[in-house]
Design a protein around this motif. Sequence first.
Motif, PDB file in Angstrom:
ATOM      1  N   SER A   1       0.828  -1.214   0.000  1.00  0.00           N
ATOM      2  CA  SER A   1       0.000   0.000   0.000  1.00  0.00           C
ATOM      3  C   SER A   1       0.861   1.263   0.000  1.00  0.00           C
ATOM      4  O   SER A   1       0.549   2.228  -0.706  1.00  0.00           O
ATOM      5  CB  SER A   1      -0.979   0.004   1.169  1.00  0.00           C
ATOM      6  N   ASP A   2       1.948   1.264   0.761  1.00  0.00           N
ATOM      7  CA  ASP A   2       2.825   2.439   0.784  1.00  0.00           C
ATOM      8  C   ASP A   2       3.486   2.671  -0.576  1.00  0.00           C
ATOM      9  O   ASP A   2       3.531   3.798  -1.066  1.00  0.00           O
ATOM     10  CB  ASP A   2       3.915   2.289   1.849  1.00  0.00           C
TER      11      ASP A   2
ATOM     12  N   MET B   1       2.460   1.593  -3.495  1.00  0.00           N
ATOM     13  CA  MET B   1       1.426   1.957  -4.466  1.00  0.00           C
ATOM     14  C   MET B   1       1.033   3.422  -4.318  1.00  0.00           C
ATOM     15  O   MET B   1       0.828   4.108  -5.317  1.00  0.00           O
ATOM     16  CB  MET B   1       0.222   1.035  -4.317  1.00  0.00           C
ATOM     17  N   ASN B   2       0.956   3.905  -3.087  1.00  0.00           N
ATOM     18  CA  ASN B   2       0.661   5.327  -2.860  1.00  0.00           C
ATOM     19  C   ASN B   2       1.774   6.208  -3.416  1.00  0.00           C
ATOM     20  O   ASN B   2       1.520   7.220  -4.056  1.00  0.00           O
ATOM     21  CB  ASN B   2       0.454   5.612  -1.378  1.00  0.00           C
ATOM     22  N   GLU B   3       3.023   5.816  -3.165  1.00  0.00           N
ATOM     23  CA  GLU B   3       4.166   6.581  -3.674  1.00  0.00           C
ATOM     24  C   GLU B   3       4.159   6.664  -5.187  1.00  0.00           C
ATOM     25  O   GLU B   3       4.508   7.693  -5.765  1.00  0.00           O
ATOM     26  CB  GLU B   3       5.479   5.906  -3.246  1.00  0.00           C
ATOM     27  N   LEU B   4       3.784   5.568  -5.834  1.00  0.00           N
ATOM     28  CA  LEU B   4       3.819   5.493  -7.293  1.00  0.00           C
ATOM     29  C   LEU B   4       2.498   5.887  -7.944  1.00  0.00           C
ATOM     30  O   LEU B   4       2.372   5.851  -9.166  1.00  0.00           O
ATOM     31  CB  LEU B   4       4.201   4.071  -7.729  1.00  0.00           C
ATOM     32  N   HIS B   5       1.521   6.255  -7.116  1.00  0.00           N
ATOM     33  CA  HIS B   5       0.189   6.650  -7.606  1.00  0.00           C
ATOM     34  C   HIS B   5      -0.461   5.544  -8.437  1.00  0.00           C
ATOM     35  O   HIS B   5      -1.032   5.798  -9.496  1.00  0.00           O
ATOM     36  CB  HIS B   5       0.255   7.964  -8.395  1.00  0.00           C
ATOM     37  N   ILE B   6      -0.359   4.324  -7.928  1.00  0.00           N
ATOM     38  CA  ILE B   6      -0.981   3.167  -8.561  1.00  0.00           C
ATOM     39  C   ILE B   6      -2.340   2.959  -7.911  1.00  0.00           C
ATOM     40  O   ILE B   6      -2.450   2.934  -6.679  1.00  0.00           O
ATOM     41  CB  ILE B   6      -0.117   1.899  -8.381  1.00  0.00           C
ATOM     42  N   ASP B   7      -3.369   2.815  -8.723  1.00  0.00           N
ATOM     43  CA  ASP B   7      -4.702   2.551  -8.187  1.00  0.00           C
ATOM     44  C   ASP B   7      -4.696   1.220  -7.452  1.00  0.00           C
ATOM     45  O   ASP B   7      -4.150   0.227  -7.942  1.00  0.00           O
ATOM     46  CB  ASP B   7      -5.743   2.512  -9.308  1.00  0.00           C
ATOM     47  N   THR B   8      -5.318   1.218  -6.278  1.00  0.00           N
ATOM     48  CA  THR B   8      -5.315   0.001  -5.477  1.00  0.00           C
ATOM     49  C   THR B   8      -6.557  -0.839  -5.749  1.00  0.00           C
ATOM     50  O   THR B   8      -7.676  -0.346  -5.733  1.00  0.00           O
ATOM     51  CB  THR B   8      -5.257   0.324  -3.970  1.00  0.00           C
TER      52      THR B   8
ATOM     53  N   THR C   1       9.950  -1.244  -7.877  1.00  0.00           N
ATOM     54  CA  THR C   1       9.427  -0.255  -8.819  1.00  0.00           C
ATOM     55  C   THR C   1       9.888  -0.577 -10.239  1.00  0.00           C
ATOM     56  O   THR C   1       9.083  -0.564 -11.178  1.00  0.00           O
ATOM     57  CB  THR C   1       9.884   1.162  -8.423  1.00  0.00           C
TER      58      THR C   1
END
Length: 107
Positions: free
Chosen positions: A6-7, A9-16, A65
């Motif tokens: 989750s962290d 994905m948030n950093e990379l702006h990936i939809d969860t 990444t």
Amino acid sequence: MAVTASDLMNELHIDTDDIETKTVQGLIDSAKEIVTHSVTDDLTTEQLETKYPKLFDLATKNLATSMYYDRELTNGTSKGFQMAIVHLSTRVAMDMKRGSDDGNNET
């Protein structure tokens, strides 16, 4: 501090969603193993993660990444990953040479 899906994905702006989260978590797990085997045969992943959290997480994030965006690592690993591995390897080697086995050696 450990790298979580989750962290990252948030950093990379990936939809969860469940599929992307499982994919990213799998890449993180693979990256941790690769980082460990790139650095030392004497410490476990958990030991590296505990003793050198910042460098270990940096290397893990960089590799996960890169693998997210290019699963085959067509152009090899990133300069950021290579730099983190060199610094982590050096830190581990210096601590091993000194015989240091006391908690967190990362400064």
